[in-house]
Design an enzyme around this catalytic site. Structure first.
Site, PDB file in Angstrom:
ATOM      1  N   CYS A   1       0.833  -1.212   0.000  1.00 52.35           N
ATOM      2  CA  CYS A   1       0.000   0.000   0.000  1.00 52.35           C
ATOM      3  C   CYS A   1       0.865   1.259   0.000  1.00 52.35           C
ATOM      4  O   CYS A   1       0.761   2.108   0.890  1.00 52.35           O
ATOM      5  CB  CYS A   1      -0.932  -0.023   1.208  1.00 52.35           C
ATOM      6  SG  CYS A   1      -2.122  -1.373   1.111  1.00 52.35           S
TER       7      CYS A   1
ATOM      8  N   ILE B   1       2.673   3.788  -5.428  1.00 50.69           N
ATOM      9  CA  ILE B   1       2.188   3.472  -6.773  1.00 50.69           C
ATOM     10  C   ILE B   1       0.781   2.846  -6.761  1.00 50.69           C
ATOM     11  O   ILE B   1       0.083   2.855  -7.781  1.00 50.69           O
ATOM     12  CB  ILE B   1       3.213   2.563  -7.512  1.00 50.69           C
ATOM     13  CG1 ILE B   1       3.068   2.705  -9.020  1.00 50.69           C
ATOM     14  CG2 ILE B   1       3.138   1.123  -7.081  1.00 50.69           C
ATOM     15  CD1 ILE B   1       3.390   4.061  -9.561  1.00 50.69           C
TER      16      ILE B   1
ATOM     17  N   SER C   1      -1.364  -4.705   3.298  1.00 47.66           N
ATOM     18  CA  SER C   1      -0.036  -4.173   3.589  1.00 47.66           C
ATOM     19  C   SER C   1       0.525  -4.975   4.754  1.00 47.66           C
ATOM     20  O   SER C   1      -0.231  -5.639   5.473  1.00 47.66           O
ATOM     21  CB  SER C   1      -0.177  -2.697   3.994  1.00 47.66           C
ATOM     22  OG  SER C   1       1.017  -2.227   4.576  1.00 47.66           O
TER      23      SER C   1
ATOM     24  N   TYR D   1      -0.901 -10.055   3.992  1.00 46.32           N
ATOM     25  CA  TYR D   1      -1.190 -10.449   2.603  1.00 46.32           C
ATOM     26  C   TYR D   1      -2.008 -11.748   2.597  1.00 46.32           C
ATOM     27  O   TYR D   1      -3.011 -11.875   1.884  1.00 46.32           O
ATOM     28  CB  TYR D   1       0.101 -10.690   1.804  1.00 46.32           C
ATOM     29  CG  TYR D   1       1.081  -9.542   1.722  1.00 46.32           C
ATOM     30  CD1 TYR D   1       0.698  -8.218   1.910  1.00 46.32           C
ATOM     31  CD2 TYR D   1       2.422  -9.786   1.424  1.00 46.32           C
ATOM     32  CE1 TYR D   1       1.619  -7.175   1.805  1.00 46.32           C
ATOM     33  CE2 TYR D   1       3.342  -8.746   1.318  1.00 46.32           C
ATOM     34  CZ  TYR D   1       2.941  -7.451   1.521  1.00 46.32           C
ATOM     35  OH  TYR D   1       3.855  -6.433   1.420  1.00 46.32           O
TER      36      TYR D   1
ATOM     37  N   HIS E   1       8.800  -9.142  -4.105  1.00 48.16           N
ATOM     38  CA  HIS E   1       7.918  -9.535  -5.212  1.00 48.16           C
ATOM     39  C   HIS E   1       7.776 -11.051  -5.353  1.00 48.16           C
ATOM     40  O   HIS E   1       6.664 -11.567  -5.525  1.00 48.16           O
ATOM     41  CB  HIS E   1       8.429  -8.956  -6.536  1.00 48.16           C
ATOM     42  CG  HIS E   1       8.224  -7.483  -6.677  1.00 48.16           C
ATOM     43  ND1 HIS E   1       8.677  -6.770  -7.764  1.00 48.16           N
ATOM     44  CD2 HIS E   1       7.632  -6.571  -5.875  1.00 48.16           C
ATOM     45  CE1 HIS E   1       8.359  -5.488  -7.624  1.00 48.16           C
ATOM     46  NE2 HIS E   1       7.724  -5.345  -6.477  1.00 48.16           N
TER      47      HIS E   1
ATOM     48  N   LYS F   1       7.468  -3.798 -11.790  1.00 44.75           N
ATOM     49  CA  LYS F   1       8.884  -3.885 -12.130  1.00 44.75           C
ATOM     50  C   LYS F   1       9.685  -3.413 -10.929  1.00 44.75           C
ATOM     51  O   LYS F   1       9.117  -2.677 -10.107  1.00 44.75           O
ATOM     52  CB  LYS F   1       9.229  -3.074 -13.376  1.00 44.75           C
ATOM     53  CG  LYS F   1       8.620  -1.674 -13.501  1.00 44.75           C
ATOM     54  CD  LYS F   1       8.801  -0.646 -12.460  1.00 44.75           C
ATOM     55  CE  LYS F   1      10.172  -0.216 -12.097  1.00 44.75           C
ATOM     56  NZ  LYS F   1      10.179   0.877 -11.069  1.00 44.75           N
TER      57      LYS F   1
ATOM     58  N   ASP G   1      15.263   0.006 -10.139  1.00 45.22           N
ATOM     59  CA  ASP G   1      14.148   0.939 -10.019  1.00 45.22           C
ATOM     60  C   ASP G   1      13.831   1.653 -11.332  1.00 45.22           C
ATOM     61  O   ASP G   1      12.674   1.740 -11.733  1.00 45.22           O
ATOM     62  CB  ASP G   1      14.432   1.970  -8.919  1.00 45.22           C
ATOM     63  CG  ASP G   1      13.128   2.515  -8.378  1.00 45.22           C
ATOM     64  OD1 ASP G   1      12.403   1.742  -7.725  1.00 45.22           O
ATOM     65  OD2 ASP G   1      12.787   3.671  -8.672  1.00 45.22           O
TER      66      ASP G   1
HETATM   67  N1  LIG Z   1       5.049   1.493 -12.801  1.00 48.27           N
HETATM   68  C1  LIG Z   1       5.499   2.620 -12.287  1.00 48.27           C
HETATM   69  O1  LIG Z   1       5.375   3.713 -12.865  1.00 48.27           O
HETATM   70  C2  LIG Z   1       6.160   2.590 -10.960  1.00 48.27           C
HETATM   71  C3  LIG Z   1       6.465   3.777 -10.323  1.00 48.27           C
HETATM   72  C4  LIG Z   1       7.016   3.707  -9.058  1.00 48.27           C
HETATM   73  C5  LIG Z   1       7.292   2.459  -8.516  1.00 48.27           C
HETATM   74  N2  LIG Z   1       7.007   1.325  -9.176  1.00 48.27           N
HETATM   75  C6  LIG Z   1       7.303  -0.010  -8.610  1.00 48.27           C
HETATM   76  O2  LIG Z   1       6.229  -0.309  -7.700  1.00 48.27           O
HETATM   77  C7  LIG Z   1       6.754  -0.985  -6.556  1.00 48.27           C
HETATM   78  C8  LIG Z   1       6.421  -0.157  -5.326  1.00 48.27           C
HETATM   79  O3  LIG Z   1       6.912   1.151  -5.500  1.00 48.27           O
HETATM   80  P1  LIG Z   1       6.372   2.374  -4.590  1.00 48.27           P
HETATM   81  O4  LIG Z   1       6.942   3.603  -5.182  1.00 48.27           O
HETATM   82  O5  LIG Z   1       4.913   2.242  -4.410  1.00 48.27           O
HETATM   83  O6  LIG Z   1       7.143   2.029  -3.246  1.00 48.27           O
HETATM   84  P2  LIG Z   1       6.915   2.576  -1.758  1.00 48.27           P
HETATM   85  O7  LIG Z   1       5.807   3.543  -1.724  1.00 48.27           O
HETATM   86  O8  LIG Z   1       8.234   2.997  -1.234  1.00 48.27           O
HETATM   87  O9  LIG Z   1       6.527   1.226  -1.005  1.00 48.27           O
HETATM   88  C9  LIG Z   1       5.593   0.286  -1.498  1.00 48.27           C
HETATM   89  C10 LIG Z   1       5.416  -0.799  -0.482  1.00 48.27           C
HETATM   90  O10 LIG Z   1       6.647  -1.534  -0.327  1.00 48.27           O
HETATM   91  C11 LIG Z   1       6.832  -1.876   1.041  1.00 48.27           C
HETATM   92  N3  LIG Z   1       7.945  -1.100   1.599  1.00 48.27           N
HETATM   93  C12 LIG Z   1       8.416   0.121   1.199  1.00 48.27           C
HETATM   94  N4  LIG Z   1       9.434   0.499   1.977  1.00 48.27           N
HETATM   95  C13 LIG Z   1       9.622  -0.490   2.857  1.00 48.27           C
HETATM   96  C14 LIG Z   1      10.533  -0.681   3.909  1.00 48.27           C
HETATM   97  N5  LIG Z   1      11.459   0.231   4.207  1.00 48.27           N
HETATM   98  N6  LIG Z   1      10.458  -1.826   4.627  1.00 48.27           N
HETATM   99  C15 LIG Z   1       9.535  -2.777   4.325  1.00 48.27           C
HETATM  100  N7  LIG Z   1       8.639  -2.649   3.334  1.00 48.27           N
HETATM  101  C16 LIG Z   1       8.681  -1.519   2.616  1.00 48.27           C
HETATM  102  C17 LIG Z   1       5.525  -1.512   1.722  1.00 48.27           C
HETATM  103  O11 LIG Z   1       4.684  -2.630   1.517  1.00 48.27           O
HETATM  104  P3  LIG Z   1       3.470  -2.971   2.508  1.00 48.27           P
HETATM  105  O12 LIG Z   1       2.489  -1.864   2.346  1.00 48.27           O
HETATM  106  O13 LIG Z   1       2.982  -4.271   2.058  1.00 48.27           O
HETATM  107  O14 LIG Z   1       4.084  -3.051   3.868  1.00 48.27           O
HETATM  108  C18 LIG Z   1       5.088  -0.325   0.907  1.00 48.27           C
HETATM  109  O15 LIG Z   1       3.732  -0.021   1.042  1.00 48.27           O
HETATM  110  C19 LIG Z   1       8.236  -1.178  -6.833  1.00 48.27           C
HETATM  111  O16 LIG Z   1       8.408  -2.409  -7.475  1.00 48.27           O
HETATM  112  C20 LIG Z   1       8.567  -0.047  -7.797  1.00 48.27           C
HETATM  113  O17 LIG Z   1       9.695  -0.281  -8.622  1.00 48.27           O
HETATM  114  C21 LIG Z   1       6.426   1.362 -10.386  1.00 48.27           C
END
Ligand SMILES: NC(=O)c1ccc[n+]([C@@H]2O[C@H](COP(=O)([O-])OP(=O)(O)OC[C@H]3O[C@@H](n4cnc5c(N)ncnc54)[C@H](OP(=O)(O)O)[C@@H]3O)[C@@H](O)[C@H]2O)c1
Length: 329
Positions: free
Chosen positions: A12, A15, A36, A58, A79, A97, A182
């Site tokens: 959560c 993205i 989450s 989950y 993942h 990704k 990333d």
């Molecule tokens: N397609 C796109 O345009 C795009 C853009 C940005 C990112 N992404 C990808 O999407 C995914 C998530 O990216 P995001 O930007 O949403 O990431 P984020 O906001 O930093 O974190 C997403 C989730 O990852 C877990 N997480 C993050 N930091 C953590 C930490 N320090 N310790 C433990 N768990 C942690 C948490 O999961 P829980 O909520 O389950 O605890 C968090 O809710 C990645 O694979 C990223 O590469 C894609």
């Protein structure tokens, strides 16, 4: 035809709302639940988007909800485990990704999806945007002749902030952080699409953060007949985030290639022509998932799992060239 697809979200973070909104735009489904590791995080997403049910685990969401598919959007390091959990609950998966931390994990997830006859795809949204379809069409029609060269950059300066702190996923080796997985994954996957194959020779360099992950990395890929790709990803500097494909008869320039609405074609000796495309967005990749599910396909022909695996292998090779390992590898 199936009425509406019922989606669950794992992770959560930042993205997740973009997926939620993309799904709403398709008009083909809804997010019915999100999970989450932290129930507080899940409730925050619920408040923001109005997700009907949220969970602090989950497995609990997968046990309790009746879902058609799951979008996995936690850290790269998580993942594979999340996908395995979903596939073992007989659920199709769309995995953000980078697909996994490395090719070994990717092979395991792919083998499980195939063994269980379940849909699985990397959420490389760029591949499904209308501008990317236009690029493929222009190349296939021979508009720029034989493709010889690709230059692509995904560089975004992250000023000192919470995002650059070692516990943030971007810089954290335990969460498989770093520019390569990333943002480097975008130009690498783009090169695979443009040349239709994995590189034959790879040379590269990287600047590492003190946490042990790359902050800037550059990759030169060689293909048969002297064809070449030069790619760069960086958290340390801003650059125009564009791709330029050069062929024997002209060029295609794609500003913001990972999520573009337009492409600029120049036939040598002529003025540039801008082609406006339909707006980009997550809805295109989500529609592709729905199409595959309706047609009983377990992978998308637009982004086959073997291609995702090749991308992971390329990234493993790059990391090996820099001596960059994630803890536990
Ligand atoms: N397609 C796109 O345009 C795009 C853009 C940005 C990112 N992404 C990808 O999407 C995914 C998530 O990216 P995001 O930007 O949403 O990431 P984020 O906001 O930093 O974190 C997403 C989730 O990852 C877990 N997480 C993050 N930091 C953590 C930490 N320090 N310790 C433990 N768990 C942690 C948490 O999961 P829980 O909520 O389950 O605890 C968090 O809710 C990645 O694979 C990223 O590469 C894609």
């Amino acid at each position: 035809m199936k009425e509406k697809f019922r989606w669950g979200i794992i992770g959560c973070g930042l993205i997740a709302p973009k997926f939620f909104q993309g799904l709403e735009k398709t008009g083909e489904g809804h997010v019915v639940a999100a999970a989450s590791k932290s129930i507080r995080c899940a409730r925050r997403l619920q408040k923001k988007l109005g997700v009907p049910q949220v969970y602090g685990s989950y497995a609990e969401m997968l046990d309790r909800e009746k879902l058609d598919a799951v979008y996995i959007a936690n850290t790269h390091a998580e993942h594979a485990a999340a996908a395995t959990l979903c596939l073992n609950h007989s659920l199709p998966v769309l995995i953000e990704k980078a697909f996994t931390r490395n090719a070994t994990e990717a092979e395991e997830v792919i083998a499980l999806a195939r063994a269980r006859n379940l849909f699985c795809m990397e959420a490389m949204w760029t591949r499904f945007n209308p501008s990317t379809a236009k690029v493929r069409e222009l190349i296939a029609e021979g508009t720029i002749g034989e493709v010889r060269d690709l230059r692509a950059a995904f560089c975004v300066k992250m000023p000192p902030s919470i995002k650059t702190m070692p516990w943030n996923r971007m810089y954290n080796p335990y969460l498989a952080g770093g520019a390569l997985l990333d943002i480097g994954v975008y130009p690498i996957a783009y090169a695979h699409m443009v040349f239709g194959q994995a590189p034959e020779r790879i040379s590269s360099s990287a600047t590492m953060a003190w946490t042990g992950v790359d902050t800037t990395s550059e990759y030169a890929f060689d293909y048969s007949g002297g064809r070449r790709a030069e790619l760069i990803a960086s958290f340390r500097e801003d650059r125009p985030r564009e791709a330029v494909i050069t062929g024997t008869k002209g060029t295609i320039r794609i500003p913001h290639f990972y999520g573009s609405d337009r492409v600029i074609v120049t036939r040598f000796g002529h003025s540039p022509e801008t082609i406006q495309c339909e707006p980009n967005g997550f809805e295109h990749e989500i529609r592709e998932v729905h199409r595959c599910l309706r047609e009983g396909l377990i992978e998308s022909p637009l982004l086959p799992l073997d291609e995702t695996l090749e991308t992971m292998r390329t990234m493993d090779t790059l990391r090996a060239q820099w001596g960059m390992k994630y803890p536990g590898e």
